[in-house]
Design a protein around this motif. Structure first.
Motif, PDB file in Angstrom:
ATOM      1  N   HIS A 186     -26.555 -54.296 -47.415  1.00  0.00           N
ATOM      2  CA  HIS A 186     -27.632 -53.655 -48.370  1.00  0.00           C
ATOM      3  C   HIS A 186     -28.442 -52.696 -47.821  1.00  0.00           C
ATOM      4  N   TYR A 187     -28.225 -52.470 -46.654  1.00  0.00           N
ATOM      5  CA  TYR A 187     -29.112 -51.318 -45.801  1.00  0.00           C
ATOM      6  C   TYR A 187     -28.378 -50.786 -44.787  1.00  0.00           C
ATOM      7  N   SER A 188     -27.498 -49.506 -45.197  1.00  0.00           N
ATOM      8  CA  SER A 188     -26.727 -49.065 -44.406  1.00  0.00           C
ATOM      9  C   SER A 188     -27.477 -48.393 -42.974  1.00  0.00           C
ATOM     10  N   ALA A 189     -26.550 -48.198 -42.091  1.00  0.00           N
ATOM     11  CA  ALA A 189     -27.096 -47.877 -40.826  1.00  0.00           C
ATOM     12  C   ALA A 189     -27.730 -46.107 -40.919  1.00  0.00           C
ATOM     13  N   GLN A 190     -26.964 -45.472 -41.772  1.00  0.00           N
ATOM     14  CA  GLN A 190     -27.526 -44.114 -41.926  1.00  0.00           C
ATOM     15  C   GLN A 190     -28.698 -44.029 -42.663  1.00  0.00           C
ATOM     16  N   ARG A 191     -28.935 -45.153 -43.718  1.00  0.00           N
ATOM     17  CA  ARG A 191     -30.456 -44.991 -44.255  1.00  0.00           C
ATOM     18  C   ARG A 191     -31.533 -45.579 -43.314  1.00  0.00           C
ATOM     19  N   VAL A 192     -31.120 -46.732 -42.305  1.00  0.00           N
ATOM     20  CA  VAL A 192     -31.810 -47.232 -41.294  1.00  0.00           C
ATOM     21  C   VAL A 192     -32.609 -45.818 -40.316  1.00  0.00           C
ATOM     22  N   PHE A 193     -31.533 -45.066 -39.880  1.00  0.00           N
ATOM     23  CA  PHE A 193     -32.046 -44.007 -39.156  1.00  0.00           C
ATOM     24  C   PHE A 193     -32.701 -42.822 -40.018  1.00  0.00           C
ATOM     25  N   GLU A 194     -32.499 -42.705 -41.021  1.00  0.00           N
ATOM     26  CA  GLU A 194     -33.194 -41.838 -41.968  1.00  0.00           C
ATOM     27  C   GLU A 194     -34.877 -42.421 -42.293  1.00  0.00           C
ATOM     28  N   ASP A 195     -34.904 -43.804 -42.485  1.00  0.00           N
ATOM     29  CA  ASP A 195     -36.162 -44.107 -42.747  1.00  0.00           C
ATOM     30  C   ASP A 195     -37.034 -44.362 -41.427  1.00  0.00           C
ATOM     31  N   LEU A 196     -36.360 -44.624 -40.279  1.00  0.00           N
ATOM     32  CA  LEU A 196     -37.307 -44.664 -39.022  1.00  0.00           C
ATOM     33  C   LEU A 196     -37.610 -43.213 -38.595  1.00  0.00           C
TER      34      LEU A 196
END
Length: 595
Positions: free
Chosen positions: A216-226
């Protein structure tokens, strides 16, 4: 003062003998940003600063679609099983016998009816709350005052804004000159205090010491959020614009839990997305030693969601002594809530630490104010607040009991039942660049996860495990030090234990660690002294301070990576900058020895 590199009469050694420490901080720390990542908080500041900005590591994004949960981790949480309930109650009774208080069933059934009441009148009994902080809901709107001329000017410019994606909401009181619209992104403490009724979803890029990658939380979104969180801190807190970033350098202090790929992604974020000139990576254990001015110590880092133990000798981490424990301060908060509910001491209010992060803030405040480790019954009258449907906080005065049991969960982890998460996408672990580092023969395995918890099927080298252990803090410290080797080093480490992290401030924890570690040492070991050294820096900021000291004193900067080098070449084969894995970070050409 003239630069010693350009002055033929001065060498670096002569310069260091004559310069004041404050001058070194101001000269070398003004353009050095130290970033210390954590699961719950991220600490960022200039190396010359006394303290960093301590910001919750989360971001709330505006949602245009309805029906989604307001916290993304709600879709990952699993219910506590019956066996876990039984183990928790058994662990409670074990801790209760040591603290000389009634067992769980005895404490909940022996009291009178008035004693069971969750809320009491309290007209003749003053609250003993040390810090009665009332949290308020975040204002998710931003006002825009517009006029005909300004709207025409902005239309001509055609510039994109970060808030364009958020639809405008016209204020019903004034439709002529002002508009109200949702903020597209909200960061930090404000993100944690958004009402569940608002159209926002809260994301935590790091969870339990790892990137929070899930179906539910893609690696790409994790990088963008961080990236967005760090960029916001640099702009709003440190006031470093994008244009100025190229003249700044970054020290990245990562937890011991980070694996190879996570370290590489952090370098890409800092150098590629945030545009720092250069960067270097240090682990928290090594940074903590520098932060307290030591050279050899056993570092016990009790964070919000994970705890780690690692031994450092003469400024070099010992990889075989590392222990990772899957619990921390937030688990103590959840245990506090469970005990009060079980003993019918909690008011009849809807407290949900997962769906309403503001409730976790309240519990953390109660934990820091009242929880401690000492024998005997520990009760207090406190004010608990309920936060419902965006309404103002409502106070409830109640009698909290067994406040010395939750922190005992550090020694009896069955008391602290953590969330369980599903297995991340399999391809996340396959870091094919490791083939350049002679790890081509690693067995990545195949097949399903067979119901294993998150990270259990992570492929690792047998000599360098990255696996969590479900043991108590005393056993972890003892096992870590006994893995150090020489008997003289073991004795020194048992007498040089350092407690850091937010939960390290728990009253009574120092004596409890000394007593339980001493009892955990096997009788065959000729060791009869265990000592926890006082911290010279605030425990939550020790690792950040150590990263600042490492960055300032690293004059050679042989292990630093320049932005063009990283973006073009990535791993530098054959050099100290390979970052083969996090266990080799201490191989950098810089260490510290006490005089």
């Amino acid at each position: 003062m003239a630069n010693p590199k350009r002055n033929s009469y001065l060498s670096w050694q002569d310069y260091l003998k004559t310069v004041a420490p404050t001058q070194i901080l101001s000269e070398r720390g003004a353009n050095l940003v130290v970033i210390n990542l954590g699961s719950a908080n991220v600490r960022v500041g200039l190396a010359m600063d006394e303290k960093p900005f301590n910001v919750p590591n989360c971001i709330a994004r505006y949602m245009t679609q309805t029906g989604k949960p307001n916290v993304v981790d709600q879709m990952l949480n699993t219910q506590v099983t019956t066996n876990q309930h039984v183990d928790r109650e058994r662990a409670y009774n074990t801790a209760a016998s040591l603290l000389k208080i009634p067992f769980l069933d005895e404490s909940s059934s022996s009291g009178s009816a008035s004693r069971k009441m969750g809320r009491i009148d309290g007209f003749n009994q003053a609250s003993t709350t040390k810090k009665d902080i009332v949290f308020t809901w975040t204002d998710v709107y931003e006002d825009e005052h517009i006029s005909l001329a300004s709207s025409e000017t902005s239309a001509d410019k055609g510039e994109a804004s970060v808030s364009i994606a958020a639809p405008d909401v016209t204020d019903s009181k004034d439709t002529g000159e002002s508009k109200r619209k949702y903020r597209k992104m909200i960061f930090g403490r404000e993100a944690l205090t958004i009402s569940p009724n608002e159209p926002y979803c809260l994301y935590h890029p790091i969870r339990r010491g790892h990137f929070n990658v899930s179906p539910h939380y893609s690696a790409q979104r994790v990088f963008e959020d961080l990236t967005a969180i760090l960029d916001w801190i640099l702009l709003e807190k440190l006031h470093i614009t994008h244009r100025e970033r190229n003249s700044f350098h970054a020290v990245i202090v990562v937890p011991e839990t980070f694996d190879t790929r996570e370290i590489k992604e952090m370098l890409t974020i800092v150098l590629g997305e945030l545009h720092f000139n250069s960067a270097v990576v240090h682990q928290e254990g090594l940074s903590a030693v520098f932060g307290n001015g030591l050279s050899t110590a056993c570092i016990v880092n009790i964070g919000a969601q994970t705890s780690t133990v690692v031994c450092v000798e003469d400024g070099v981490s010992l990889p075989n002594t590392e222990k990772i424990l899957p619990f921390g301060g937030e688990d103590i908060c959840r245990c506090l809530l469970w005990i009060q509910r079980h003993n019918q001491k909690w008011p009849q209010i809807h407290t949900d630490v997962l769906a309403k992060p503001i409730d976790m803030l309240m519990l953390n405040q109660l934990k820091e104010s009242f929880c401690e480790i000492r024998a005997g019954e520990l009760e207090t009258v406190a004010t608990v607040h309920s936060y419902e449907d965006g309404m103002p906080a409502v106070p409830h005065k109640t009698n909290l009991t067994s406040l010395n049991v939750p922190p005992m969960g550090l020694f009896y982890p069955n008391l602290l039942v953590p969330e369980l998460f599903p297995q991340p996408p399999r391809q996340w672990f396959q870091d094919h660049e490791n083939m350049l580092e002679d790890t081509w023969n690693m067995d990545f395995g195949g097949g399903g996860t067979m119901g294993l918890p998150m990270w259990d099927s992570f492929a690792f080298s047998p000599s360098k495990p990255k696996k969590e252990e479900k043991i108590g803090l005393a056993e972890a410290i003892t096992s870590s030090i006994l893995s150090a080797g020489r008997i003289d080093l073991r004795r020194k480490l048992f007498s040089s234990i350092q407690l850091i992290g937010g939960a390290g401030l728990t009253k009574g924890l120092v004596s409890a660690v000394e007593e339980r570690v001493l009892h955990a040492i096997p009788p065959t070991e000729a060791i009869d002294t265990v000592q926890v050294l006082p911290s010279r820096t605030e425990p939550p900021f020790v690792t950040w301070k150590g990263g600042a000291i490492l960055g300032i004193l690293d004059f050679g900067r042989e292990a630093w990576i320049e932005r063009p080098q990283w973006m073009e070449n990535g791993i530098n084969i054959g050099g100290l900058k390979k970052y083969k894995d996090s266990y080799h970070l201490q191989g950098q050409a810089m260490y510290f020895i006490n005089p």
